[in-house]
Write a protein that holds these residues in place. Structure first.
Motif, PDB file in Angstrom:
ATOM      1  N   HIS A  60       3.031  11.049  -2.567  1.00 45.59           N
ATOM      2  CA  HIS A  60       2.539   9.775  -3.070  1.00 45.59           C
ATOM      3  C   HIS A  60       1.301   9.296  -2.319  1.00 45.59           C
ATOM      4  O   HIS A  60       1.316   9.132  -1.097  1.00 45.59           O
ATOM      5  CB  HIS A  60       3.634   8.707  -2.969  1.00 45.59           C
ATOM      6  CG  HIS A  60       3.384   7.507  -3.825  1.00 45.59           C
ATOM      7  ND1 HIS A  60       3.718   7.464  -5.150  1.00 45.59           N
ATOM      8  CD2 HIS A  60       2.804   6.319  -3.556  1.00 45.59           C
ATOM      9  CE1 HIS A  60       3.374   6.300  -5.666  1.00 45.59           C
ATOM     10  NE2 HIS A  60       2.811   5.583  -4.712  1.00 45.59           N
ATOM     11  N   THR A  72       8.661   8.042  -7.200  1.00 44.72           N
ATOM     12  CA  THR A  72       9.489   6.837  -7.245  1.00 44.72           C
ATOM     13  C   THR A  72      10.757   7.121  -6.448  1.00 44.72           C
ATOM     14  O   THR A  72      11.317   8.216  -6.515  1.00 44.72           O
ATOM     15  CB  THR A  72       9.855   6.429  -8.682  1.00 44.72           C
ATOM     16  OG1 THR A  72      10.342   7.570  -9.405  1.00 44.72           O
ATOM     17  CG2 THR A  72       8.644   5.889  -9.427  1.00 44.72           C
ATOM     18  N   GLY A  87      11.629  -1.770  -2.947  1.00 42.33           N
ATOM     19  CA  GLY A  87      10.484  -2.088  -2.112  1.00 42.33           C
ATOM     20  C   GLY A  87      10.631  -1.670  -0.664  1.00 42.33           C
ATOM     21  O   GLY A  87       9.688  -1.830   0.130  1.00 42.33           O
ATOM     22  N   ASP A  89      10.671   0.457   2.739  1.00 35.22           N
ATOM     23  CA  ASP A  89       9.828   1.563   3.190  1.00 35.22           C
ATOM     24  C   ASP A  89      10.653   2.674   3.831  1.00 35.22           C
ATOM     25  O   ASP A  89      10.107   3.581   4.457  1.00 35.22           O
ATOM     26  CB  ASP A  89       8.742   1.082   4.153  1.00 35.22           C
ATOM     27  CG  ASP A  89       9.292   0.506   5.455  1.00 35.22           C
ATOM     28  OD1 ASP A  89      10.524   0.499   5.630  1.00 35.22           O
ATOM     29  OD2 ASP A  89       8.480   0.060   6.291  1.00 35.22           O
ATOM     30  N   GLU A 150      12.327   2.113 -10.386  1.00 33.64           N
ATOM     31  CA  GLU A 150      12.360   1.939  -8.935  1.00 33.64           C
ATOM     32  C   GLU A 150      12.570   0.480  -8.518  1.00 33.64           C
ATOM     33  O   GLU A 150      13.384   0.181  -7.655  1.00 33.64           O
ATOM     34  CB  GLU A 150      11.051   2.457  -8.351  1.00 33.64           C
ATOM     35  CG  GLU A 150      10.927   2.322  -6.852  1.00 33.64           C
ATOM     36  CD  GLU A 150       9.555   2.745  -6.373  1.00 33.64           C
ATOM     37  OE1 GLU A 150       9.485   3.730  -5.627  1.00 33.64           O
ATOM     38  OE2 GLU A 150       8.556   2.094  -6.754  1.00 33.64           O
ATOM     39  N   THR A 152      11.082  -3.376  -7.064  1.00 33.46           N
ATOM     40  CA  THR A 152      10.283  -3.808  -5.915  1.00 33.46           C
ATOM     41  C   THR A 152      11.087  -4.596  -4.887  1.00 33.46           C
ATOM     42  O   THR A 152      10.524  -5.145  -3.950  1.00 33.46           O
ATOM     43  CB  THR A 152       9.107  -4.684  -6.393  1.00 33.46           C
ATOM     44  OG1 THR A 152       9.639  -5.847  -7.065  1.00 33.46           O
ATOM     45  CG2 THR A 152       8.199  -3.924  -7.351  1.00 33.46           C
ATOM     46  N   SER A 237      10.199   6.214   2.903  1.00 31.12           N
ATOM     47  CA  SER A 237      10.088   6.202   1.447  1.00 31.12           C
ATOM     48  C   SER A 237       8.618   6.285   1.052  1.00 31.12           C
ATOM     49  O   SER A 237       7.718   6.274   1.899  1.00 31.12           O
ATOM     50  CB  SER A 237      10.715   4.932   0.870  1.00 31.12           C
ATOM     51  OG  SER A 237       9.827   3.835   0.984  1.00 31.12           O
ATOM     52  N   ARG A 238       8.366   6.282  -0.242  1.00 31.28           N
ATOM     53  CA  ARG A 238       6.984   6.346  -0.722  1.00 31.28           C
ATOM     54  C   ARG A 238       6.228   5.047  -0.424  1.00 31.28           C
ATOM     55  O   ARG A 238       5.003   5.005  -0.512  1.00 31.28           O
ATOM     56  CB  ARG A 238       6.966   6.677  -2.208  1.00 31.28           C
ATOM     57  CG  ARG A 238       7.456   5.565  -3.132  1.00 31.28           C
ATOM     58  CD  ARG A 238       6.281   4.842  -3.738  1.00 31.28           C
ATOM     59  NE  ARG A 238       6.661   3.824  -4.690  1.00 31.28           N
ATOM     60  CZ  ARG A 238       5.815   2.930  -5.162  1.00 31.28           C
ATOM     61  NH1 ARG A 238       4.568   2.912  -4.755  1.00 31.28           N
ATOM     62  NH2 ARG A 238       6.214   2.024  -6.029  1.00 31.28           N
ATOM     63  N   ASN A 239       6.947   3.971  -0.038  1.00 28.73           N
ATOM     64  CA  ASN A 239       6.319   2.696   0.309  1.00 28.73           C
ATOM     65  C   ASN A 239       5.819   2.650   1.753  1.00 28.73           C
ATOM     66  O   ASN A 239       5.184   1.663   2.146  1.00 28.73           O
ATOM     67  CB  ASN A 239       7.304   1.546   0.090  1.00 28.73           C
ATOM     68  CG  ASN A 239       7.662   1.365  -1.364  1.00 28.73           C
ATOM     69  OD1 ASN A 239       6.804   1.227  -2.209  1.00 28.73           O
ATOM     70  ND2 ASN A 239       8.960   1.355  -1.650  1.00 28.73           N
ATOM     71  N   TYR A 240       6.113   3.653   2.547  1.00 28.62           N
ATOM     72  CA  TYR A 240       5.743   3.619   3.954  1.00 28.62           C
ATOM     73  C   TYR A 240       4.216   3.559   4.076  1.00 28.62           C
ATOM     74  O   TYR A 240       3.495   4.449   3.587  1.00 28.62           O
ATOM     75  CB  TYR A 240       6.279   4.843   4.678  1.00 28.62           C
ATOM     76  CG  TYR A 240       6.019   4.833   6.160  1.00 28.62           C
ATOM     77  CD1 TYR A 240       6.585   3.860   6.976  1.00 28.62           C
ATOM     78  CD2 TYR A 240       5.199   5.801   6.745  1.00 28.62           C
ATOM     79  CE1 TYR A 240       6.345   3.845   8.347  1.00 28.62           C
ATOM     80  CE2 TYR A 240       4.961   5.789   8.107  1.00 28.62           C
ATOM     81  CZ  TYR A 240       5.524   4.819   8.897  1.00 28.62           C
ATOM     82  OH  TYR A 240       5.277   4.801  10.243  1.00 28.62           O
ATOM     83  N   ALA A 241       3.702   2.539   4.718  1.00 28.34           N
ATOM     84  CA  ALA A 241       2.264   2.274   4.725  1.00 28.34           C
ATOM     85  C   ALA A 241       1.559   2.720   6.000  1.00 28.34           C
ATOM     86  O   ALA A 241       0.338   2.937   5.984  1.00 28.34           O
ATOM     87  CB  ALA A 241       2.012   0.774   4.508  1.00 28.34           C
ATOM     88  N   ARG A 247       4.940  10.140   3.870  1.00 30.28           N
ATOM     89  CA  ARG A 247       5.676   9.748   2.670  1.00 30.28           C
ATOM     90  C   ARG A 247       6.201  10.970   1.920  1.00 30.28           C
ATOM     91  O   ARG A 247       5.651  12.058   2.070  1.00 30.28           O
ATOM     92  CB  ARG A 247       4.739   9.005   1.703  1.00 30.28           C
ATOM     93  CG  ARG A 247       4.146   7.727   2.200  1.00 30.28           C
ATOM     94  CD  ARG A 247       3.086   7.268   1.216  1.00 30.28           C
ATOM     95  NE  ARG A 247       2.403   6.054   1.664  1.00 30.28           N
ATOM     96  CZ  ARG A 247       1.234   5.659   1.185  1.00 30.28           C
ATOM     97  NH1 ARG A 247       0.620   6.376   0.248  1.00 30.28           N
ATOM     98  NH2 ARG A 247       0.682   4.545   1.624  1.00 30.28           N
TER      99      ARG A 247
END
Length: 248
Positions: A60, A72, A87, A89, A150, A152, A237-241, A247
């Motif tokens: 991602h 997702t 939502g 991470d 998924e 948020t 997760s794919r939300n890890y910033a 990710r």
């Protein structure tokens, strides 16, 4: 059209990010060369075909390029059946005296080249910690049989806008609470006791071939635990910033 893949030769050094798919493709030489001047790697005449191995990584926001947004993932839990955690991470496999958390994850296969033969495919998640106790835990992948969203959410009791333990999507319940999936396991991996971060893999080769051929729809997989006692393991997760390279 530019292909966002990396050429490799077998045997190869393993890449462990997101979903890694090793493909065998039949390609065509674009330029004719003098007869007899070719090599084992390149055809000697225009239009002559050859088979090569390529590695396609789906991750991602990273690969095939930064525009890939096809991952997702979400944690669903029977501790809070209406919790919507799309939502978060992190993804985790906590269980106490019974299974509690399950991970849903899917990758869009749009970048997969048409006609590719899939030699191998692996799902990789970045293991970052354990929770409560710390010991090995078996985590198995199963093919999901229903679509889901998924969401948020980041709270344990929000208004659901995605999958929960009871809902596949807002207003659409699972046929069976906890997710609809084929009871035949695809792959099992023993996640070791946590000592330092690293990638954990599940072999999805057979299932990836089914998805690519259209034999079964791609709704992703659900990861479930079959052992442990009051502990679990954490993955990004794919939300890890903080670091996109970690990710799925």
């Amino acid at each position: 059209m530019k292909k966002h893949v990396r050429w490799i030769k077998l045997p190869f050094s393993r890449i462990t990010i997101g979903v890694m798919i090793v493909l065998v493709l039949t390609t065509v030489a674009y330029t004719a060369v003098a007869p007899g001047s070719g090599s084992a790697n390149f055809p000697t005449q225009a239009g002559e075909s050859r088979q090569v191995a390529e590695t396609l990584v789906l991750q991602h926001g990273v690969s095939p390029d930064a525009g890939y947004a096809g991952t997702t993932d979400v944690v669903i839990t029977n501790l809070w059946e209406n919790a919507q955690l799309g939502g978060w991470d992190a993804l985790d496999t906590y269980r106490d005296d019974q299974e509690r958390h399950r991970i849903l994850i899917r990758f869009d296969l749009g970048p997969l080249p048409p006609g590719a033969q899939i030699q191998s495919a692996a799902l990789s998640l970045y293991h970052v910690d354990s929770e409560y106790d710390n010991a090995p835990q078996t985590v198995s992948a199963y093919r999901l049989t229903a679509p889901w969203t998924e969401g948020t959410g980041i709270e344990t009791a929000p208004e659901p806008d995605g999958a929960t333990y009871t809902l596949a999507a807002p207003g659409i319940p699972w046929a069976t609470p906890g997710g609809d999936f084929d009871a035949t396991g695809i792959a099992s991996t023993v996640v070791p006791a946590f000592t330092f971060p690293g990638w954990i893999d599940w072999d999805l080769t057979g299932l990836m071939r089914q998805w690519a051929s259209g034999a079964v729809p791609n709704y992703g997989v659900i990861l479930r635990t079959s052992d442990a006692d009051y502990f679990g393991h954490l993955f990004y997760s794919r939300n890890y910033a903080a670091d996109a390279a970690l990710r799925p």
